[in-house]
Structures are given as C-alpha cells and as structure tokens.
Design a protein around this motif. Structure first.
Motif, PDB file in Angstrom:
ATOM      1  N   ALA A  41      30.114  30.806  46.551  1.00  0.00           N
ATOM      2  CA  ALA A  41      29.363  31.838  47.266  1.00  0.00           C
ATOM      3  C   ALA A  41      30.197  33.103  47.439  1.00  0.00           C
ATOM      4  O   ALA A  41      29.659  34.190  47.591  1.00  0.00           O
ATOM      5  CB  ALA A  41      28.918  31.322  48.626  1.00  0.00           C
ATOM      6  N   ALA A  42      31.527  32.948  47.425  1.00  0.00           N
ATOM      7  CA  ALA A  42      32.392  34.101  47.662  1.00  0.00           C
ATOM      8  C   ALA A  42      32.610  34.913  46.404  1.00  0.00           C
ATOM      9  O   ALA A  42      33.190  35.987  46.450  1.00  0.00           O
ATOM     10  CB  ALA A  42      33.735  33.639  48.220  1.00  0.00           C
ATOM     11  N   PRO A  44      30.518  36.630  44.231  1.00  0.00           N
ATOM     12  CA  PRO A  44      29.888  37.941  44.027  1.00  0.00           C
ATOM     13  C   PRO A  44      30.652  39.082  44.670  1.00  0.00           C
ATOM     14  O   PRO A  44      30.821  40.145  44.070  1.00  0.00           O
ATOM     15  CB  PRO A  44      28.510  37.787  44.675  1.00  0.00           C
ATOM     16  N   PHE A  45      31.156  38.855  45.877  1.00  0.00           N
ATOM     17  CA  PHE A  45      31.873  39.914  46.590  1.00  0.00           C
ATOM     18  C   PHE A  45      33.105  40.339  45.803  1.00  0.00           C
ATOM     19  O   PHE A  45      33.329  41.523  45.572  1.00  0.00           O
ATOM     20  CB  PHE A  45      32.282  39.413  47.978  1.00  0.00           C
ATOM     21  N   ARG A  48      32.167  42.250  42.589  1.00  0.00           N
ATOM     22  CA  ARG A  48      31.716  43.624  42.788  1.00  0.00           C
ATOM     23  C   ARG A  48      32.842  44.520  43.253  1.00  0.00           C
ATOM     24  O   ARG A  48      32.908  45.687  42.895  1.00  0.00           O
ATOM     25  CB  ARG A  48      30.552  43.634  43.762  1.00  0.00           C
ATOM     26  N   MET A  49      33.733  43.920  44.053  1.00  0.00           N
ATOM     27  CA  MET A  49      34.868  44.709  44.502  1.00  0.00           C
ATOM     28  C   MET A  49      35.737  45.082  43.308  1.00  0.00           C
ATOM     29  O   MET A  49      36.217  46.204  43.200  1.00  0.00           O
ATOM     30  CB  MET A  49      35.677  43.906  45.507  1.00  0.00           C
ATOM     31  N   ARG A  51      34.743  45.444  40.253  1.00  0.00           N
ATOM     32  CA  ARG A  51      34.046  46.445  39.453  1.00  0.00           C
ATOM     33  C   ARG A  51      34.257  47.837  40.042  1.00  0.00           C
ATOM     34  O   ARG A  51      34.545  48.802  39.343  1.00  0.00           O
ATOM     35  CB  ARG A  51      32.549  46.108  39.439  1.00  0.00           C
ATOM     36  N   MET A  52      34.118  47.916  41.377  1.00  0.00           N
ATOM     37  CA  MET A  52      34.268  49.202  42.044  1.00  0.00           C
ATOM     38  C   MET A  52      35.682  49.727  41.873  1.00  0.00           C
ATOM     39  O   MET A  52      35.905  50.903  41.592  1.00  0.00           O
ATOM     40  CB  MET A  52      33.977  49.007  43.536  1.00  0.00           C
ATOM     41  N   PHE A 151      36.725  34.642  56.578  1.00  0.00           N
ATOM     42  CA  PHE A 151      37.348  35.840  56.025  1.00  0.00           C
ATOM     43  C   PHE A 151      38.430  36.386  56.953  1.00  0.00           C
ATOM     44  O   PHE A 151      39.439  36.909  56.501  1.00  0.00           O
ATOM     45  CB  PHE A 151      36.283  36.902  55.756  1.00  0.00           C
ATOM     46  N   ILE A 226      40.031  50.828  50.179  1.00  0.00           N
ATOM     47  CA  ILE A 226      39.553  49.656  49.448  1.00  0.00           C
ATOM     48  C   ILE A 226      40.706  48.723  49.077  1.00  0.00           C
ATOM     49  O   ILE A 226      40.522  47.512  49.002  1.00  0.00           O
ATOM     50  CB  ILE A 226      38.756  50.089  48.184  1.00  0.00           C
ATOM     51  N   ARG A 229      41.466  46.104  51.660  1.00  0.00           N
ATOM     52  CA  ARG A 229      40.316  45.197  51.676  1.00  0.00           C
ATOM     53  C   ARG A 229      40.376  44.264  50.477  1.00  0.00           C
ATOM     54  O   ARG A 229      40.081  43.093  50.554  1.00  0.00           O
ATOM     55  CB  ARG A 229      38.988  45.958  51.630  1.00  0.00           C
ATOM     56  N   PHE A 236      41.513  35.731  50.306  1.00  0.00           N
ATOM     57  CA  PHE A 236      40.374  34.887  50.661  1.00  0.00           C
ATOM     58  C   PHE A 236      40.037  33.965  49.500  1.00  0.00           C
ATOM     59  O   PHE A 236      39.841  32.761  49.661  1.00  0.00           O
ATOM     60  CB  PHE A 236      39.185  35.792  51.007  1.00  0.00           C
TER      61      PHE A 236
END
Lengths: 294, 133
Positions: A41-42, A44-45, A48-49, A51-52, A151, A226, A229, A236
């Motif tokens: 579940a973790a 996707p985050f 995407r991070m 990718r950004m 988290f 970012i 993070r 995580f």
C-alpha cells in the motif's frame, strides 16, 4: 543408556517445544500478511514522490545552488551506516545477515581511510555490533513498529539523520536493510539515501521533457522541502520492507524448527519403544530361565 | 472523459483517492488554485488546509491535508499528503489537543530546527481548527 523415564521426559519436552514453534509460525504468518499489505500500500506514494523528484532534478540539472542533500557535500569522508534489523531474534539469519553486511561495509570503508558512524535501528543491530564496532556506534532506534510501522516513526529516524547532516556530521548515508522478495527469500540491500541518487530517467522523464513544468514557489524551495520528505519516505519503505522480511524469515525459521522437532520426536519414540521392548524381553528371559532352573 | 481530471490523493501509508472529477481546489503555498483538465503542468508545495473536490456541479468531498506536494499536468493532479482527514471527521477535541501539543512543543523547543518544526505543527493545528468551521 538413558532410562525409560528420561526418554519419556525428553519426548514431552520436545513436544512442547514443537507446540511453541508451530504457534510462532502461525503468528508470523498472519503478521507477514499484514506487513506485506502495508508494504504494498505504501508503494504509490514512493513512486509518485520519485517521479516528482525526477522532474525537479531534471529541470535543475546543471544549475548550481541545488541543495546539498541532492548533490552531496562534495567530499566523501564520513560515512553513516544505518543498519535496520529486528528487535527480536528467532528469525533465522535475518539479523545476522544485516550485521554481517554492515561489518563488511564498515571494514571496507575503514580500510579506505574513511570515518564510519553506525546507527543501529532495532535492538539486535545494537547488541550484535556493539562488541566489534562499539566505538563507531551512535545512538539508534529501537521498538519501532510494534503495532505496525507508522510514518511518524520513519519521520523520526529521518529527522535525526537530516539534523546530523545539517550539522555536517557525515557526508554519505547508506541504509542497510532486508528487502522483501518472498516469504522465504530476503535480499540484503544497501541503499544510499544521502546524497540522493537521482532516479534513472525512464518513461516518466519523457513525459516530463514534453511538458514544461511550472514551479511554485521555485525549484530550489520545493527541493528543499521535498528532499527531507523523501528521506522519510525512503526510511519508511526500508522499515516496511524490513518488517515484512522479518516475519517471512521468522515463519521459515519456525517452520524448520517445527519440522525438526517432529523428526526428533519420531526418533526418540523409536528409541523409547526399542528400549522398552528390550527390557520386557530381558525380564521374560529372566523368568523363563528361572523357571527352567527349578 | 476528456472533460474530467484524474485526482489522486496519496498518503505514505496508501493511495487514498484515485478518481476522475470535474475540479479540485488545492491550498497551494502561494495561494489556492483550482485544477481542471488541461491545466498547465505545475509542481507546487501545499500548505495545511482543505482540498475541495468538485464533481457533478457540486462539492463532492472536502479533505483536510497537513501540507505536502502537488503535481498537476493535463490529465491528472497528484497530491502527496502526509496526513489527510475528511473534514467531516474532524472533531473539536482533535483540533484542540493538537493545538495544545503544538504550543507545548513550541515552548519546549530549544534549537532553531525544533522551533521551526513546532511552528509547523502550530500552523497545522490552526488550519485544522479553521477547517472545522
């Protein structure tokens, strides 16, 4: 030769051991399922991070003034190794492989004349590294994820690391953890988190090249926000992977232990039956020869 | 489907929302902005506040986020939020206790770093309180 009573007691003791190991196996199996779902579940985050971050780094490429967390301090003198293990044992080679990998890496770096600092995450890492590498050890973390990793815990670890980085206490940070491959296989992974390796430019970057992004406030400001993070996200992910691996390793170890106990019980039962039969035969011979003597 | 934008809200623990909607209003750090389909590509930081999702001519949901990042392009908007709570689930107790904890952290803070962190917590708590009304 052990007496019958001794054998009986031994069988009872192995049987109760088997009960315990098989119960531990069940517990690990159900925890594994939960840890695995959490790890999945973790994803996707983190994706995407990444990718950004890739987009940001691509647009900043070649410019000066990028944060140090991305470019590094320019030197490669002090290494921080974060060893992620479990708090508890009885999970096969799970903890010792991490400890071994950490030791190997530390020895290698020391040979190259670098300074090493080790941050243990998990009780076993601290205990097992204390003897040989105690003088390099800095304060670490324990008891993470007792009720599943949240988290906030990863954030705490990441915060400590970035505070140290800001204080220029190290140049390169590597996390060593067990990556979850399957319930029976883990892979020791060394991941460098500072300076952060820019994700390989693949399909996502193509789209990024076409679309020219606007940045609010500016690239540098966003990067400065970012990156810490991202560090927390990486931590995580490492913690989640490690937890899933731990449960997998424990399940396998306990499965083996249960099977071994079963084999041992069979062997002991045969031995017990044989010596009981031997005793009966002996007594019969005594009675018969006694009767014949009359 | 060309007239809808794909809205994704992701927290570290899981993908919370992924659905096509008409418009999303996001509290960007430089001011709120609405994202519709064919929005110019943009990456921005998000301040603590409420994301309002418009679909079918009305507000379909509003979600409180405690800051994060947003990436917008022609087809989709992705919001990475560390914490997301539906506005309907916010209680007075929650907002109050967070405010108290944040204030305590601020008064206990010694280093600049701790102070900056505590200030962030205060901002989040204040935004949470504001979101309730």
């Amino acid at each position: 030769m052990a007496s019958l009573k001794d054998l009986r007691m031994k069988i009872v003791s192995v049987k109760s051991t088997r009960k315990i190991t098989s119960a531990m196996k069940m517990v690990a199996a159900s925890k594994l399922r939960r840890a695995q779902t959490a790890a999945e579940a973790a994803r996707p985050f983190a994706e995407r991070m990444e990718r950004m971050l890739g987009t940001l780094a691509a647009s900043l490429a070649g410019q000066s003034g990028a944060p140090k967390m991305l470019t590094g301090t320019g030197v490669d003198k002090v290494h921080l190794l974060v060893a992620v293990t479990a708090d508890r044992g009885l999970c096969g080679g799970f903890n010792s492989t991490i400890v071994r990998a950490t030791k190997a890496m530390a020895a290698d770096l020391l040979k190259q004349g670098k300074t090493v600092k080790i941050m243990p995450v998990g009780r076993k890492a601290r205990e097992q590294l204390k003897r040989d590498y105690g003088q390099y050890m800095i304060e670490g973390f324990e008891q993470l994820g007792r009720k599943g990793i949240v988290f906030g815990e990863a954030d705490q670890v990441a915060n400590t690391i970035s505070t140290m980085f800001d204080a220029e206490e190290f140049d390169v940070c590597t996390v060593i953890y067990n990556k979850f491959k399957s319930a029976i296989a883990q892979e020791v992974t060394r991941q460098q988190v500072i300076p952060f390796p820019v994700p390989a430019q693949t399909g996502a970057a193509d789209a990024g090249a076409k679309a020219i992004y606007e940045f609010e406030p500016g690239e540098e400001e966003i990067l400065a926000e970012i990156l810490p993070r991202n560090l927390a996200t990486q931590m995580f992910r490492a913690l989640l992977e490690s937890q899933a691996s731990e449960q997998g390793a424990r399940m396998t170890a306990m499965d083996n232990a249960t099977r071994n106990a079963g084999e041992m019980i069979n062997a002991l039962a045969i031995k017990y039956n044989r010596s009981r039969q031997a005793q009966i035969t002996k007594e019969l011979i005594e009675i018969i020869s006694g009767a014949e003597a009359l | 489907m060309a007239d809808k934008i794909q809205f994704e809200l992701v927290s570290p623990a899981k993908l919370l929302i992924s659905s096509p909607v008409d418009m999303v209003v996001v509290p960007g750090s430089e001011g709120d902005f609405g994202a519709l389909v064919r929005h110019a590509p943009m990456i921005t930081t998000v301040r603590p506040g409420v994301i309002v999702v418009h679909d079918g001519g009305k507000v379909s949901s509003s979600i409180f986020v405690a800051g994060g990042f947003a990436e917008v392009n022609e087809e989709r908007i992705t919001v990475l939020a560390e914490e997301a709570i539906p506005v309907a689930d916010i209680t007075a107790d929650m907002a109050e206790s967070r405010k108290k904890a944040a204030d305590e952290a601020l008064s206990d803070a010694k280093t600049d770093r701790e102070k900056a962190q505590a200030e962030r917590l205060v901002l989040i708590a204040e935004a949470l309180e504001a979101a309730r009304h």
